[in-house]
Design a protein around this motif. Structure first.
Motif, mmCIF file in Angstrom:
data_model
loop_
_atom_site.group_PDB
_atom_site.id
_atom_site.type_symbol
_atom_site.label_atom_id
_atom_site.label_comp_id
_atom_site.label_asym_id
_atom_site.label_seq_id
_atom_site.Cartn_x
_atom_site.Cartn_y
_atom_site.Cartn_z
ATOM 1 N N ILE A 142 -55.799 -36.990 87.866
ATOM 2 C CA ILE A 142 -55.622 -38.402 86.838
ATOM 3 C C ILE A 142 -56.579 -37.959 85.505
ATOM 4 O O ILE A 142 -55.771 -38.241 84.475
ATOM 5 C CB ILE A 142 -55.750 -39.490 87.372
ATOM 6 C CG1 ILE A 142 -54.799 -39.703 88.644
ATOM 7 C CG2 ILE A 142 -55.637 -40.746 86.415
ATOM 8 C CD1 ILE A 142 -55.095 -41.003 89.541
ATOM 9 N N ALA A 143 -57.770 -37.558 85.632
ATOM 10 C CA ALA A 143 -58.716 -37.748 84.734
ATOM 11 C C ALA A 143 -58.423 -36.420 83.909
ATOM 12 O O ALA A 143 -59.295 -36.264 82.753
ATOM 13 C CB ALA A 143 -60.143 -37.882 85.275
ATOM 14 N N LEU A 144 -58.007 -35.421 84.413
ATOM 15 C CA LEU A 144 -57.930 -34.216 83.869
ATOM 16 C C LEU A 144 -57.620 -33.752 82.199
ATOM 17 O O LEU A 144 -58.314 -33.241 81.793
ATOM 18 C CB LEU A 144 -57.238 -33.111 84.614
ATOM 19 C CG LEU A 144 -57.268 -31.856 84.074
ATOM 20 C CD1 LEU A 144 -58.455 -30.959 84.664
ATOM 21 C CD2 LEU A 144 -55.923 -30.879 84.797
ATOM 22 N N PRO A 145 -56.688 -34.743 81.882
ATOM 23 C CA PRO A 145 -56.517 -34.689 80.182
ATOM 24 C C PRO A 145 -57.656 -35.157 79.453
ATOM 25 O O PRO A 145 -58.047 -34.587 78.662
ATOM 26 C CB PRO A 145 -55.317 -35.532 79.949
ATOM 27 C CG PRO A 145 -54.583 -35.593 81.379
ATOM 28 C CD PRO A 145 -55.534 -35.313 82.570
ATOM 29 N N ALA A 146 -58.298 -36.220 80.233
ATOM 30 C CA ALA A 146 -59.284 -36.569 79.287
ATOM 31 C C ALA A 146 -60.515 -35.681 79.509
ATOM 32 O O ALA A 146 -61.442 -35.501 78.447
ATOM 33 C CB ALA A 146 -59.679 -38.179 79.979
ATOM 34 N N LEU A 147 -60.889 -35.288 80.559
ATOM 35 C CA LEU A 147 -62.048 -34.232 80.735
ATOM 36 C C LEU A 147 -61.745 -33.017 79.991
ATOM 37 O O LEU A 147 -62.697 -32.459 79.378
ATOM 38 C CB LEU A 147 -61.966 -34.017 82.185
ATOM 39 C CG LEU A 147 -62.278 -34.925 83.366
ATOM 40 C CD1 LEU A 147 -62.174 -34.361 84.805
ATOM 41 C CD2 LEU A 147 -63.830 -35.526 83.075
ATOM 42 N N THR A 148 -60.493 -32.295 80.002
ATOM 43 C CA THR A 148 -60.635 -31.165 78.898
ATOM 44 C C THR A 148 -60.648 -31.594 77.515
ATOM 45 O O THR A 148 -61.216 -30.713 76.812
ATOM 46 C CB THR A 148 -59.055 -30.636 79.212
ATOM 47 O OG1 THR A 148 -58.003 -31.583 78.949
ATOM 48 C CG2 THR A 148 -58.986 -30.152 80.528
ATOM 49 N N ALA A 149 -60.083 -32.827 77.067
ATOM 50 C CA ALA A 149 -60.450 -33.170 75.730
ATOM 51 C C ALA A 149 -62.088 -33.646 75.382
ATOM 52 O O ALA A 149 -62.525 -32.972 74.284
ATOM 53 C CB ALA A 149 -59.667 -34.507 75.487
ATOM 54 N N ASN A 150 -62.618 -33.994 76.291
ATOM 55 C CA ASN A 150 -64.184 -33.959 76.126
ATOM 56 C C ASN A 150 -64.847 -32.716 76.255
ATOM 57 O O ASN A 150 -65.854 -32.631 75.599
ATOM 58 C CB ASN A 150 -64.615 -34.934 77.448
ATOM 59 C CG ASN A 150 -64.219 -36.260 77.478
ATOM 60 O OD1 ASN A 150 -63.974 -36.801 76.142
ATOM 61 N ND2 ASN A 150 -64.345 -37.073 78.552
ATOM 62 N N ALA A 151 -64.398 -31.842 77.007
ATOM 63 C CA ALA A 151 -64.808 -30.363 77.131
ATOM 64 C C ALA A 151 -64.799 -29.823 75.633
ATOM 65 O O ALA A 151 -65.841 -28.999 75.091
ATOM 66 C CB ALA A 151 -64.329 -29.687 78.212
ATOM 67 N N LEU A 152 -63.585 -29.909 75.152
ATOM 68 C CA LEU A 152 -63.397 -29.290 73.742
ATOM 69 C C LEU A 152 -64.263 -30.181 72.771
ATOM 70 O O LEU A 152 -64.658 -29.379 71.959
ATOM 71 C CB LEU A 152 -61.757 -29.454 73.554
ATOM 72 C CG LEU A 152 -60.810 -28.550 74.246
ATOM 73 C CD1 LEU A 152 -59.356 -28.717 73.903
ATOM 74 C CD2 LEU A 152 -61.151 -27.019 73.927
ATOM 75 N N PHE A 153 -64.361 -31.286 72.945
ATOM 76 C CA PHE A 153 -65.157 -32.121 71.893
ATOM 77 C C PHE A 153 -66.693 -31.704 71.929
ATOM 78 O O PHE A 153 -67.363 -31.492 70.910
ATOM 79 C CB PHE A 153 -65.072 -33.647 72.320
ATOM 80 C CG PHE A 153 -66.289 -34.370 71.756
ATOM 81 C CD1 PHE A 153 -66.233 -34.494 70.498
ATOM 82 C CD2 PHE A 153 -67.315 -34.966 72.573
ATOM 83 C CE1 PHE A 153 -67.146 -35.524 70.007
ATOM 84 C CE2 PHE A 153 -68.414 -35.419 72.147
ATOM 85 C CZ PHE A 153 -68.239 -35.937 70.837
ATOM 86 N N LEU A 154 -67.083 -31.305 73.264
ATOM 87 C CA LEU A 154 -68.636 -30.767 73.350
ATOM 88 C C LEU A 154 -68.750 -29.294 73.006
ATOM 89 O O LEU A 154 -69.811 -29.139 72.127
ATOM 90 C CB LEU A 154 -68.915 -30.855 74.683
ATOM 91 C CG LEU A 154 -69.035 -32.285 75.360
ATOM 92 C CD1 LEU A 154 -69.494 -32.240 77.070
ATOM 93 C CD2 LEU A 154 -70.474 -32.960 74.652
ATOM 94 N N VAL A 155 -67.503 -28.501 72.901
ATOM 95 C CA VAL A 155 -67.748 -27.167 72.372
ATOM 96 C C VAL A 155 -67.991 -27.260 70.705
ATOM 97 O O VAL A 155 -68.607 -26.709 70.161
ATOM 98 C CB VAL A 155 -66.861 -26.545 72.694
ATOM 99 C CG1 VAL A 155 -66.732 -25.116 71.853
ATOM 100 C CG2 VAL A 155 -66.545 -26.103 74.166
ATOM 101 N N LYS A 156 -67.286 -28.281 70.274
ATOM 102 C CA LYS A 156 -67.424 -28.623 68.851
ATOM 103 C C LYS A 156 -68.770 -29.196 68.307
ATOM 104 O O LYS A 156 -69.278 -28.757 67.246
ATOM 105 C CB LYS A 156 -66.103 -29.302 68.005
ATOM 106 C CG LYS A 156 -64.708 -28.647 68.245
ATOM 107 C CD LYS A 156 -63.673 -29.304 67.604
ATOM 108 C CE LYS A 156 -63.172 -30.437 68.762
ATOM 109 N NZ LYS A 156 -61.829 -30.931 68.187
ATOM 110 N N GLU A 157 -69.213 -29.962 69.367
ATOM 111 C CA GLU A 157 -70.478 -30.713 69.079
ATOM 112 C C GLU A 157 -71.683 -29.715 68.974
ATOM 113 O O GLU A 157 -72.647 -30.126 68.449
ATOM 114 C CB GLU A 157 -70.719 -31.708 69.969
ATOM 115 C CG GLU A 157 -69.921 -33.233 69.573
ATOM 116 C CD GLU A 157 -70.262 -33.502 68.299
ATOM 117 O OE1 GLU A 157 -71.221 -34.349 68.306
ATOM 118 O OE2 GLU A 157 -69.552 -33.543 67.467
#
Length: 220
Positions: A142-157
């Motif tokens: 269920i949380a996978l879309p949010a988790l992947t978005a957060n992972a991409l966010f951290l890469v950019k950060e």
């Protein structure tokens, strides 16, 4: 655009991309672990840690990554704690990312139907077994879309970590602009480097989400 100069600086950007990947891998992995622990504490109201977890989430999400990074790199040495820039970067990314991962996972945990848990209890599963075999797999899906978005966010950060002299992509870009004044070439390589890093991750995340949806609805 001086294409010969672009070819000349490619090796520097390859090395910087490897540093960015290392930062990202550590930051995302540790954020997931921290986020899972915090999500479990807040979802199941584990006292007295649930109050501390909520304070952590609010503090992490409402302070900029740069301030967190400066506190680790410049503030902690005042009390005798010295870490290099890479370590401070990983800790700062984990501190920030852990709160976002925790909220995504908490939403996933709370979305698991209550009937699933009651059915698991009815067949005699212990609490730890229910969490491992019933609740967590569904919550992660269920949380996978949010988790992947957060992972991409951290890469950019990771670009913020250049502020403590870690030779990631933005640091190398600024160094080239400051020494050789080749702004267009440096910014072009910065753009290409982030596209090379982020596009495959985005495609992989979309593929995994698609597979998870098919599995959920019984597709092949």
């Amino acid at each position: 655009m001086d294409w010969s100069y672009v070819q000349e600086i490619i090796p520097r950007f390859v090395q910087a991309a490897l540093v960015t990947l290392r930062l990202s891998a550590w930051g995302v992995s540790l954020s997931l672990l921290l986020g899972l622990a915090v999500a479990l504490v807040t979802s199941y109201r584990v006292r007295p840690f649930d109050s501390l977890a909520r304070v952590y989430i609010e503090l992490s999400r409402n302070t900029p990554l740069l301030i967190q990074l400066f506190f680790l790199y410049y503030g902690l040495p005042k009390i005798g704690i010295h870490w290099d820039g890479f370590t401070c970067g990983v800790i700062a990314l984990t501190f920030l990312g852990g709160s976002y991962m925790a909220e995504a996972l908490r939403a996933g945990l709370q979305a698991v139907p209550r009937g699933q848990v009651e059915s698991a209890r009815a067949i005699g599963l212990r609490r730890a077994q229910i969490l491992r075999h019933v609740v967590l797999p569904q919550a992660l899906a269920i949380a996978l879309p949010a988790l992947t978005a957060n992972a991409l966010f951290l890469v950019k950060e990771t670009s913020v970590i250049n502020a403590v002299s870690v030779a990631e992509l933005l640091f190398v870009t600024k160094d080239i602009i400051g020494t050789d004044y080749m702004t267009n070439e440096a910014l072009f390589m910065l753009l290409v480097s982030y596209l090379v890093l982020l596009l495959p991750l985005s495609w992989l995340a979309a593929w995994v989400e698609k597979r998870m949806r098919r599995a959920e609805y019984g597709g092949a």
